[in-house]
Motif scaffolding. Sequence first.
Motif: not given
Length: 445
Positions: A106-107, A115-116, A198-201
């Motif tokens: 996604p990054d 962006q995603v 994103l997943i870490a967030f």
Amino acid sequence: MSAPHRFDRGHTDDLMSFLAASPSPYHAVANTAERLEKAGFRQVAETDAWDAESSAGSATGSGGKYVLRGGAIVAWYVPEGAAPHTPFRIVGAHTDSPNLRVKPVPDLGGHGWRQVAVEIYGGPLLNSWLDRDLGLAGRLTLRDGTSRLVNIDRPLMRVPQLAIHLDRAVNTDGLKLDKQRHLQPIWGMSDDVREGDLIAFLEQESGLTPGEVTGWDLMVHSIEPPAYLGRDRELVAGPRMDNLLSVHAATAALASVATSGSTSGDGSPPYIPVLAAFDHEENGSQSDTGADGPLLGSVLERSVFARGGSYEDRARAFAGTVCLSSDTGHAVHPNYAERHDPTHHPRVNGGPILKVNVNNRYATDGSGRAVWAAACDRAGVPFQNFVSNNSMPCGTTIGPITAARHGIKTVDIGVAILSMHSARELCGADDPHLLANALVAFLER
């Protein structure tokens, strides 16, 4: 002077709360299950034995039960005295809506922007996702195989439109969006975009440890809450009405019927009422949680067999079963009236619609119309007819799929709306409660 409201404000308020709390199919079925639990329903596991010797016992006998699978739920209520061959009355709907969904990697970003990467799900009105404050929601799958719902319901992302100064012809030649290049939302600034950010967030937001998430099903949603609209507040604007409006109405109807104890004249229950809310309708229904999968048939058959029935009982039950496929349809648009059939102009707040297409894009036939008309008559609910303009292609629903896959009579109905497949749709404030009342009359008799 404002006209008095005819609709049940409590029902419509509750619909708006349901829409706001259900930004993904997974949230929608969790909220549906919670409402059914309050009405006395209990979850049964597909992996358990559904027989009289089952230690759970909840899959047999009378009472309300439901099965959850991903973004789908099938719930049914077995009245006291129901025979194995008692037919079903089903309300079918779907939990998914067209939107933007997060890709496996996604990054991405560039030029200082974070962006995603998203993929287009279903057939959304792409322009409706521009310049809108967006959240992120869905399901996280953890390393131990369990799942966790996540909902970042605050301004997190935005898909910015190109300024008119850099696209001078946009208002004359029309907006042209490339699905790959123009719809990737921004969610911050960085010159160093790293895979896994994103997943870490999301792990941090969900209170999970780093690296605990190994899979995800995530989607973008508008964070603007549903709202009443119009001079007399006779309209409702909100997200995902296609088709959570039907899921909500069917849930309310099933809960009502389950507590009413309806029986026929000889004291035996005439039907077993069922709610079947499927995922993936917007991309063809071909999944293990879609209407073209085995979920509904498996649950109904196991219900028959769990009550001591045979294959003959199953055949008898299915032969007497009727399904209402409830999905939104098109209200006549005042700015594009020529796009509609000239003699069929459904209006908002005119009652639910009966959807007909002779090429079987909808499953309704004359005998099905009679079933629907009888339910509306008992409920005191007006209904309208919908057909497509012959010059326009007709959409479809889970109705024809359900009829063909299970061999049961199916009727396509719903509520007329505007802005279908937009990030924010519009319906009449009366119609959701009128639909729910009609569904109660259908399920209980």
